[in-house]
Design an enzyme around this catalytic site. Structure first.
Site, PDB file in Angstrom:
ATOM      1  N   HIS A  24      51.984  39.736  41.730  1.00 18.00           N
ATOM      2  CA  HIS A  24      52.395  38.381  41.339  1.00 18.00           C
ATOM      3  C   HIS A  24      53.538  38.346  40.329  1.00 18.00           C
ATOM      4  O   HIS A  24      53.749  37.333  39.654  1.00 18.00           O
ATOM      5  CB  HIS A  24      51.204  37.601  40.763  1.00 18.00           C
ATOM      6  CG  HIS A  24      50.157  37.246  41.779  1.00 18.00           C
ATOM      7  ND1 HIS A  24      49.781  38.068  42.797  1.00 18.00           N
ATOM      8  CD2 HIS A  24      49.395  36.133  41.926  1.00 18.00           C
ATOM      9  CE1 HIS A  24      48.842  37.488  43.525  1.00 18.00           C
ATOM     10  NE2 HIS A  24      48.599  36.312  43.029  1.00 18.00           N
ATOM     11  N   HIS A  79      43.459  28.657  49.593  1.00 22.18           N
ATOM     12  CA  HIS A  79      44.322  28.791  48.402  1.00 22.18           C
ATOM     13  C   HIS A  79      45.769  28.813  48.861  1.00 22.18           C
ATOM     14  O   HIS A  79      46.100  29.463  49.843  1.00 22.18           O
ATOM     15  CB  HIS A  79      43.945  30.096  47.686  1.00 22.18           C
ATOM     16  CG  HIS A  79      44.624  30.339  46.389  1.00 22.18           C
ATOM     17  ND1 HIS A  79      45.195  29.344  45.623  1.00 22.18           N
ATOM     18  CD2 HIS A  79      44.819  31.501  45.686  1.00 22.18           C
ATOM     19  CE1 HIS A  79      45.699  29.878  44.515  1.00 22.18           C
ATOM     20  NE2 HIS A  79      45.501  31.174  44.537  1.00 22.18           N
ATOM     21  N   GLU A  81      48.460  29.835  47.006  1.00 22.32           N
ATOM     22  CA  GLU A  81      49.383  30.790  46.394  1.00 22.32           C
ATOM     23  C   GLU A  81      49.994  31.658  47.499  1.00 22.32           C
ATOM     24  O   GLU A  81      49.331  31.999  48.491  1.00 22.32           O
ATOM     25  CB  GLU A  81      48.666  31.641  45.334  1.00 22.32           C
ATOM     26  CG  GLU A  81      49.677  32.380  44.471  1.00 22.32           C
ATOM     27  CD  GLU A  81      49.147  32.864  43.128  1.00 22.32           C
ATOM     28  OE1 GLU A  81      47.929  32.822  42.890  1.00 22.32           O
ATOM     29  OE2 GLU A  81      49.990  33.299  42.314  1.00 22.32           O
ATOM     30  N   ASP A  83      50.577  34.638  48.131  1.00 21.08           N
ATOM     31  CA  ASP A  83      49.992  35.885  48.661  1.00 21.08           C
ATOM     32  C   ASP A  83      48.975  35.588  49.769  1.00 21.08           C
ATOM     33  O   ASP A  83      48.605  36.490  50.528  1.00 21.08           O
ATOM     34  CB  ASP A  83      49.354  36.752  47.558  1.00 21.08           C
ATOM     35  CG  ASP A  83      48.448  36.002  46.612  1.00 21.08           C
ATOM     36  OD1 ASP A  83      48.641  34.784  46.432  1.00 21.08           O
ATOM     37  OD2 ASP A  83      47.547  36.644  46.040  1.00 21.08           O
ATOM     38  N   HIS A 146      41.722  30.445  41.585  1.00 18.39           N
ATOM     39  CA  HIS A 146      42.477  30.703  40.405  1.00 18.39           C
ATOM     40  C   HIS A 146      43.484  29.579  40.074  1.00 18.39           C
ATOM     41  O   HIS A 146      43.993  29.513  38.955  1.00 18.39           O
ATOM     42  CB  HIS A 146      43.137  32.055  40.675  1.00 18.39           C
ATOM     43  CG  HIS A 146      44.459  32.388  40.185  1.00 18.39           C
ATOM     44  ND1 HIS A 146      45.547  32.746  40.933  1.00 18.39           N
ATOM     45  CD2 HIS A 146      44.858  32.465  38.908  1.00 18.39           C
ATOM     46  CE1 HIS A 146      46.553  33.032  40.195  1.00 18.39           C
ATOM     47  NE2 HIS A 146      46.194  32.877  38.957  1.00 18.39           N
ATOM     48  N   ASP A 165      40.459  34.126  45.780  1.00 20.93           N
ATOM     49  CA  ASP A 165      40.731  35.101  44.708  1.00 20.93           C
ATOM     50  C   ASP A 165      39.461  35.582  43.995  1.00 20.93           C
ATOM     51  O   ASP A 165      39.439  36.699  43.458  1.00 20.93           O
ATOM     52  CB  ASP A 165      41.648  34.479  43.652  1.00 20.93           C
ATOM     53  CG  ASP A 165      43.104  34.452  44.088  1.00 20.93           C
ATOM     54  OD1 ASP A 165      43.520  35.333  44.857  1.00 20.93           O
ATOM     55  OD2 ASP A 165      43.837  33.545  43.649  1.00 20.93           O
ATOM     56  N   TYR A 193      41.012  42.968  37.363  1.00 24.19           N
ATOM     57  CA  TYR A 193      41.496  41.777  38.074  1.00 24.19           C
ATOM     58  C   TYR A 193      41.115  40.519  37.300  1.00 24.19           C
ATOM     59  O   TYR A 193      41.935  39.632  37.067  1.00 24.19           O
ATOM     60  CB  TYR A 193      40.894  41.756  39.494  1.00 24.19           C
ATOM     61  CG  TYR A 193      41.391  40.612  40.342  1.00 24.19           C
ATOM     62  CD1 TYR A 193      42.505  40.766  41.168  1.00 24.19           C
ATOM     63  CD2 TYR A 193      40.757  39.378  40.316  1.00 24.19           C
ATOM     64  CE1 TYR A 193      42.960  39.710  41.934  1.00 24.19           C
ATOM     65  CE2 TYR A 193      41.212  38.318  41.074  1.00 24.19           C
ATOM     66  CZ  TYR A 193      42.314  38.501  41.890  1.00 24.19           C
ATOM     67  OH  TYR A 193      42.768  37.442  42.646  1.00 24.19           O
ATOM     68  N   HIS A 226      41.193  39.594  48.169  1.00 26.80           N
ATOM     69  CA  HIS A 226      41.815  40.840  47.707  1.00 26.80           C
ATOM     70  C   HIS A 226      40.763  41.935  47.628  1.00 26.80           C
ATOM     71  O   HIS A 226      39.693  41.733  47.046  1.00 26.80           O
ATOM     72  CB  HIS A 226      42.414  40.680  46.302  1.00 26.80           C
ATOM     73  CG  HIS A 226      43.543  39.711  46.225  1.00 26.80           C
ATOM     74  ND1 HIS A 226      44.784  39.958  46.784  1.00 26.80           N
ATOM     75  CD2 HIS A 226      43.641  38.493  45.640  1.00 26.80           C
ATOM     76  CE1 HIS A 226      45.585  38.926  46.548  1.00 26.80           C
ATOM     77  NE2 HIS A 226      44.919  38.023  45.864  1.00 26.80           N
TER      78      HIS A 226
HETATM   79 FE1  FEO Z   1      45.853  33.111  43.316  1.00 24.80          FE
HETATM   80 FE2  FEO Z   1      45.572  35.902  45.339  1.00 24.80          FE
HETATM   81  O1  FEO Z   1      46.319  34.338  44.670  1.00 24.80           O
END
Ligand code: FEO
Length: 401
Positions: A24, A79, A81, A83, A146, A165, A193, A226
């Site tokens: 990130h 989510h 984001e 990724d 997140h 996340d 993490y 993840h």
């Molecule tokens: Fe908040 Fe894995 O992105």
């Protein structure tokens, strides 16, 4: 990677990013990461999350082992984001889905990421259910785990919880399950993490976990976006660990991080560390030149105390120290004991500036703020040692150990 069937008709179709070292743009991911995404085959064919931009060809290839993209009916966006939604636009173009499910906050944010006026977006209410045939998708808001838009998707028929996340770890591996790896290693990565991504939202985590405990969901598989996934007893392990992290219970441990020009501040820090160790406190001594700020944060996270050091430089502190302090303060670790030391040549502002950082972080500050002109002499080092002894006493009082 080829798809992995995790429940009958439910497949992991994620991408392993073996060489990701900059997660990130701010955190170090020494062991890479994965972007997990899932495909559910039912009367409706469903994608749960996608992957990062740049990984889309691997993702589409993996999906194509199971179905043609144009056969996908629904896309769940847990989510936004990049990724996880970095290739969402591409997938919408290829799949032409009947519906795209997002949370209330996701619905608001979607148009700020994408030109999505003609997308078939369905904003779900918390707890809303959608039937996809033999299965049901039930959506739960999990704001700030997140980002504001995060949600979990639960499949009650499969006892399967997709958590985006939450519960993730930055681990690139050929294994997919926590029970295939060393539990100690997984736990270490979970904590790293959490420390670097989730810490500021610890109070939200506690509320979310309490809410979910009240729901009494029957869960036997937790799939984060993840790293490794949890099955069986490991689901309880994941929940217990997150509650522990969110409570930020400190250990009898101090992290000392510093920058130095000609080793004077370093010698002072080492003397403080000696004082701490003489009283049985575990220490981590970390130069900001030798350690990435996210590794420093990972150690700060479960420490009861931080000791920070920098010489005076141009009426301020060294820039590497400012970087580390900005990063650590931003993650809002709570209830730390703090102390500071530094050397100087002529103007000597360093310890007052470091002390301001400790105040801004809400630390319980242990005095004195020790500064030494040019090089710490025997008396100055002895004073640093005694500071370490005083910090140790405060740590034991805080932890009760
Ligand atoms: Fe908040 Fe894995 O992105």
């Amino acid at each position: 990677m080829r798809p992995v069937e995790i429940k009958e008709g439910v497949h992991w179709i994620g991408v392993v990013d073996w060489n990701c070292r900059n997660f990130h743009g701010y955190a170090r991911s020494a062991n890479g990461t994965t972007y997990n995404a899932f495909y559910i085959e039912d009367e409706k064919k469903v994608l749960v999350d996608t992957v990062s931009k740049g990984s889309e060809s691997q993702f589409i290839c993996s999906l194509s082992h199971l179905t043609k993209p144009e056969e996908i009916d629904y896309i769940v966006v847990n989510h936004l984001e990049p990724d996880h939604a970095g290739c969402l636009a591409k997938m919408v173009e290829l799949c032409k889905p009947e519906k795209i499910f997002v949370s209330v906050m996701g619905g608001k944010a979607l148009k700020t990421f994408f030109d999505c006026e003609d997308w078939p977006v369905h904003v779900v209410k918390p707890g809303e259910e959608v039937s996809i045939g033999k299965r049901t998708l039930r959506f739960y808001e999990t704001r700030m785990l997140h980002w504001p838009d995060n949600m979990f998707t639960f499949v009650p028929e499969d006892k399967l919880l997709f958590t985006s996340d939450a519960f993730g770890q930055n681990i690139a591996a050929s294994e997919r399950w926590v029970d295939e790896m060393s539990k100690e290693m997984v736990e270490d990565h979970m904590q790293q993490y959490f420390a670097n991504i989730i810490t500021p939202y610890s109070s939200k985590v506690i509320k979310t976990l309490e809410t979910f405990a009240g729901l009494n969901l029957d869960v036997d598989m937790i799939c984060p976006d993840h790293g490794l996934m949890y099955r069986g007893d490991d689901c309880a392990f994941a929940l217990e660990k997150y509650m522990e992290y969110a409570n930020q219970t400190p250990k009898n441990k101090a992290t000392l991080f510093y920058d130095t020009m000609w080793s004077s501040t370093e010698r002072m820090i080492n003397a403080v560390a000696s004082g701490l160790v003489s009283e049985g406190i575990s220490v981590k001594v970390m130069s900001v030149k030798a350690n990435h700020h996210s590794d420093i944060m990972s150690e700060v996270f479960d420490s009861a105390a931080i000791v920070i050091g920098s010489p005076t430089h141009n009426n301020g502190i060294l820039p590497g120290m400012a970087d580390a302090l900005t990063y650590v303060k931003g993650l809002r670790p709570k209830d730390k004991i703090g102390a500071c030391v530094g050397s100087f040549g002529w103007s000597g502002e360093c310890v007052n500036i470091l002390n301001e950082w400790l105040e801004k972080m809400g630390c319980d500050i242990i005095d004195p703020k020790i500064k030494a002109k040019n090089r710490p002499d025997h008396d100055a080092l002895k004073e640093c040692f005694q500071l370490g002894v005083a910090i140790a006493a405060a740590i034991k009082e805080k932890t009760g150990k």
